[in-house]
Scaffold this motif. Structure first.
Motif, mmCIF file in Angstrom:
data_model
loop_
_atom_site.group_PDB
_atom_site.id
_atom_site.type_symbol
_atom_site.label_atom_id
_atom_site.label_comp_id
_atom_site.label_asym_id
_atom_site.label_seq_id
_atom_site.Cartn_x
_atom_site.Cartn_y
_atom_site.Cartn_z
ATOM 1 N N PRO A 343 58.780 40.098 9.995
ATOM 2 C CA PRO A 343 58.250 41.104 9.068
ATOM 3 C C PRO A 343 56.883 40.804 8.466
ATOM 4 C CG PRO A 343 59.824 39.713 7.927
ATOM 5 C CD PRO A 343 59.810 39.246 9.359
ATOM 6 N N LEU A 344 56.391 39.568 8.567
ATOM 7 C CA LEU A 344 55.205 39.200 7.794
ATOM 8 C C LEU A 344 53.844 39.457 8.449
ATOM 9 C CD1 LEU A 344 56.405 35.892 6.090
ATOM 10 C CD2 LEU A 344 56.302 38.206 5.140
ATOM 11 N N PRO A 345 53.732 39.600 9.772
ATOM 12 C CA PRO A 345 52.406 39.820 10.351
ATOM 13 C C PRO A 345 51.599 40.973 9.751
ATOM 14 C CG PRO A 345 53.885 39.164 12.085
ATOM 15 C CD PRO A 345 54.723 39.333 10.843
ATOM 16 N N PRO A 346 52.193 42.123 9.384
ATOM 17 C CA PRO A 346 51.351 43.159 8.767
ATOM 18 C C PRO A 346 50.666 42.687 7.483
ATOM 19 C CG PRO A 346 53.414 44.111 9.511
ATOM 20 C CD PRO A 346 53.557 42.628 9.650
ATOM 21 N N LEU A 347 51.368 41.917 6.667
ATOM 22 C CA LEU A 347 50.750 41.385 5.453
ATOM 23 C C LEU A 347 49.642 40.396 5.809
ATOM 24 C CD1 LEU A 347 50.597 41.063 2.402
ATOM 25 C CD2 LEU A 347 52.456 39.380 2.545
ATOM 26 N N GLY A 348 49.910 39.544 6.787
ATOM 27 C CA GLY A 348 48.882 38.612 7.228
ATOM 28 C C GLY A 348 47.666 39.335 7.772
ATOM 29 N N ALA A 349 47.887 40.425 8.502
ATOM 30 C CA ALA A 349 46.777 41.192 9.061
ATOM 31 C C ALA A 349 45.927 41.811 7.958
ATOM 32 C CB ALA A 349 47.311 42.282 9.994
ATOM 33 N N LEU A 350 46.557 42.253 6.876
ATOM 34 C CA LEU A 350 45.802 42.801 5.748
ATOM 35 C C LEU A 350 44.888 41.747 5.137
ATOM 36 C CD1 LEU A 350 48.390 45.042 3.858
ATOM 37 C CD2 LEU A 350 46.192 45.783 4.798
ATOM 38 N N LEU A 351 45.416 40.539 4.957
ATOM 39 C CA LEU A 351 44.603 39.471 4.387
ATOM 40 C C LEU A 351 43.498 39.043 5.358
ATOM 41 C CD1 LEU A 351 47.346 37.325 2.650
ATOM 42 C CD2 LEU A 351 45.700 38.863 1.587
ATOM 43 N N ASP A 352 43.804 39.019 6.645
ATOM 44 C CA ASP A 352 42.772 38.711 7.645
ATOM 45 C C ASP A 352 41.653 39.753 7.580
ATOM 46 O OD1 ASP A 352 44.191 36.519 8.552
ATOM 47 O OD2 ASP A 352 45.071 37.567 10.262
ATOM 48 N N ALA A 353 42.037 41.031 7.485
ATOM 49 C CA ALA A 353 41.038 42.098 7.429
ATOM 50 C C ALA A 353 40.168 41.962 6.180
ATOM 51 C CB ALA A 353 41.728 43.463 7.449
ATOM 52 N N ALA A 354 40.788 41.575 5.060
ATOM 53 C CA ALA A 354 40.009 41.375 3.836
ATOM 54 C C ALA A 354 38.995 40.247 4.025
ATOM 55 C CB ALA A 354 40.949 41.065 2.673
ATOM 56 N N GLY A 355 39.412 39.175 4.698
ATOM 57 C CA GLY A 355 38.496 38.070 4.951
ATOM 58 C C GLY A 355 37.325 38.487 5.825
ATOM 59 N N PHE A 356 37.589 39.253 6.864
ATOM 60 C CA PHE A 356 36.505 39.735 7.715
ATOM 61 C C PHE A 356 35.609 40.715 6.958
ATOM 62 C CE2 PHE A 356 39.409 38.595 11.349
ATOM 63 C CZ PHE A 356 38.583 37.612 11.862
ATOM 64 N N GLY A 357 36.215 41.496 6.056
ATOM 65 C CA GLY A 357 35.412 42.409 5.239
ATOM 66 C C GLY A 357 34.438 41.665 4.344
ATOM 67 N N LEU A 358 34.892 40.564 3.768
ATOM 68 C CA LEU A 358 33.991 39.749 2.941
ATOM 69 C C LEU A 358 32.870 39.147 3.784
ATOM 70 C CD1 LEU A 358 36.588 37.961 0.637
ATOM 71 C CD2 LEU A 358 34.973 39.764 -0.015
ATOM 72 N N ARG A 359 33.201 38.721 4.989
ATOM 73 C CA ARG A 359 32.166 38.208 5.896
ATOM 74 C C ARG A 359 31.133 39.290 6.202
ATOM 75 N NH1 ARG A 359 34.260 34.400 10.796
ATOM 76 N NH2 ARG A 359 35.401 32.848 9.594
ATOM 77 N N ALA A 360 31.617 40.499 6.433
ATOM 78 C CA ALA A 360 30.700 41.603 6.744
ATOM 79 C C ALA A 360 29.758 41.858 5.579
ATOM 80 C CB ALA A 360 31.501 42.856 7.094
ATOM 81 N N LEU A 361 30.279 41.860 4.362
ATOM 82 C CA LEU A 361 29.437 42.078 3.184
ATOM 83 C C LEU A 361 28.407 40.968 3.032
ATOM 84 C CD1 LEU A 361 32.091 43.276 0.564
ATOM 85 C CD2 LEU A 361 30.237 44.646 1.561
ATOM 86 N N ALA A 362 28.837 39.739 3.261
ATOM 87 C CA ALA A 362 27.928 38.605 3.091
ATOM 88 C C ALA A 362 26.831 38.586 4.153
ATOM 89 C CB ALA A 362 28.721 37.294 3.138
ATOM 90 N N SER A 363 27.157 39.045 5.369
ATOM 91 C CA SER A 363 26.189 38.990 6.461
ATOM 92 C C SER A 363 25.324 40.233 6.559
ATOM 93 C CB SER A 363 26.923 38.784 7.787
ATOM 94 O OG SER A 363 27.727 39.920 8.091
ATOM 95 N N GLY A 364 25.767 41.312 5.924
ATOM 96 C CA GLY A 364 25.045 42.575 6.036
ATOM 97 C C GLY A 364 25.308 43.307 7.335
ATOM 98 N N HIS A 365 26.316 42.867 8.097
ATOM 99 C CA HIS A 365 26.675 43.519 9.350
ATOM 100 C C HIS A 365 27.943 44.336 9.162
ATOM 101 C CE1 HIS A 365 24.281 39.991 10.998
ATOM 102 N NE2 HIS A 365 23.637 41.065 11.427
ATOM 103 N N GLY A 366 28.284 45.105 10.184
ATOM 104 C CA GLY A 366 29.493 45.894 10.130
ATOM 105 C C GLY A 366 30.738 45.051 10.328
ATOM 106 N N LEU A 367 31.896 45.652 10.065
ATOM 107 C CA LEU A 367 33.160 44.925 10.177
ATOM 108 C C LEU A 367 33.414 44.468 11.609
ATOM 109 C CD1 LEU A 367 35.768 43.945 8.840
ATOM 110 C CD2 LEU A 367 36.754 46.208 9.273
ATOM 111 N N ALA A 368 33.117 45.325 12.593
ATOM 112 C CA ALA A 368 33.354 44.955 13.993
ATOM 113 C C ALA A 368 32.561 43.712 14.373
ATOM 114 C CB ALA A 368 33.002 46.115 14.920
#
Length: 390
Positions: A343-368
């Motif tokens: 049951p836990l991978p969806p929660l893990g995926a949300l946190l992973d996505a948040a981490g990539f989102g922070l990277r995108a903001l810091a780098s000035g690039h898109g999420l992809a």
């Protein structure tokens, strides 16, 4: 004692379903990535999820980490799922363990990945591909693309996030093609975009799936996967078998456009795992097919990335007045992230996505871009000197 398999690119949902299939087939699955990969780490599919350095930012440390990991767990096979496949193929050749890697040689990978070289390959194999020209300077780009009904995109790119359809002069002037960063100009084929995923061993297909999607991000990445029916399925399968004789060993996937005459045109290739993995329903047969020990066939039913459908999809449904279709998709399709007793991978995926989102903001690039910047390969030389002691 069960045989051990190492699956890399643990950040990817496709990697998680590959791990589930391998576990169902009786293997002891280890996974690895250079990011936390909580989605995989919190799943019951893997015995352990290991961390290694980025092959892009710290190549020597990456090579050292991979060597130590392989020495420690002694897997019978290493299965890449994302663009770390290029770096692993180079390290494996240097270190002499290419036979363990479920992937073709580096030069084969490069030919498939480069959109211009892939088009040339298709021509040589007699496969239908739109007219494609590689440009390495602005003059050539203007000559080939201005005023033409074409698609323009980097030769080394992914997810379709940088593709331009029939761009005007202002859009073309912003591009900077070069010999190190070439672009391709491809005649546009009108029709429905479809995709396939395949596994080859000894030049023979051991798995094949094909799908379309009514739900995509603005960059073009699909998050709902609907199996294709005949006759397009069989036509794509025949194309995949032709490519399999070139690939020889490993995973590969292609995007195609099906025109009004129901003819598929191949437009690009990804020599790695893609969402077509999910259509096998986490079967043990897929796990065995990855090693050339079985033939896997897709199961009926449609699949969705539930997080993407509930966020991007809901927003698109509200804007396009497709709420009924959105509700039906949630009801009819299976979620690629969740699974019985896992049951836990969806929660893990949300946190992973948040981490990539922070990277995108810091780098000035898109999420992809943020999701692949630490593992992608864009044609730069990968020489043995990169893998020397850090």
């Amino acid at each position: 004692m069960p045989e051990r398999i190492l699956v890399t690119g643990a950040r990817a949902p496709a990697a998680l379903d590959i791990a589930r299939s391998l576990k169902a087939a009786g293997f002891e699955v280890h996974m690895a990535d250079c990011v936390p990969a909580r989605m995989a780490r919190w799943s019951s599919a893997a015995t352990a999820v290991h961390r290694h350095a980025s092959p892009v930012h710290r190549p020597a440390k990456f090579a050292q980490d991979i060597r130590r990991l392989i020495d420690r767990i002694d897997p019978i096979a290493v299965i890449p799922t994302c663009e770390e496949v290029f770096h692993l193929a180079a390290v494996a050749k240097t270190d002499g363990w290419s036979e363990k890697l479920i992937a073709p040689p580096f030069e084969t990978l490069a030919t498939l990945h480069h959109k211009g070289r892939f088009a040339v390959l298709c021509d040589e194999l007699g496969l239908p591909v739109p007219d494609t020209n590689v440009v390495t300077d602005s003059v050539g780009l203007m000559r080939e693309a201005l005023g033409a009904d074409v698609v323009v995109k980097p030769a080394w790119s992914r997810f379709g996030s940088q593709a331009l359809i029939k761009p005007d002069a202002a859009a073309l002037e912003r591009l900077r093609p070069s010999p190190e960063a070439p672009w391709v100009v491809q005649s546009r084929v009108e029709g429905e975009e479809v995709s396939f995923y395949a596994i080859a061993h000894d030049g023979i297909l051991t798995a094949f799936s094909a799908y379309r999607s009514d739900w995509r991000t603005h960059g073009g990445a699909a998050y709902v996967f609907i199996p294709l029916a005949e006759p397009v399925f069989e036509r794509l399968r025949a194309m995949a078998q032709t490519l399999a004789r070139f690939v020889r060993k490993g995973q590969f996937a292609c995007d195609a456009i099906v025109d009004e005459a129901c003819r598929p045109w191949l437009i690009e290739c990804n020599p790695r795992a893609t969402s077509g993995v999910h259509l096998f329903g986490r079967s043990a047969a897929l796990g065995r097919a990855l090693l050339g020990r079985d033939i896997a066939r897709p199961s009926p039913g449609r699949w969705r990335n539930g997080i993407m459908l509930d966020t991007f999809g809901l927003g698109d449904a509200l804007r396009a007045k497709r709420l009924t279709a959105w509700r039906d998709e949630r009801r009819l399709s299976h979620d690629i992230l969740s699974a019985p007793r896992d049951p836990l991978p969806p929660l893990g995926a949300l946190l992973d996505a948040a981490g990539f989102g922070l990277r995108a903001l810091a780098s000035g690039h898109g999420l992809a871009e943020a999701m692949t910047a630490d593992i992608e390969w864009n044609g730069q030389p990968l020489t043995p000197a990169l893998w020397e002691r850090p």
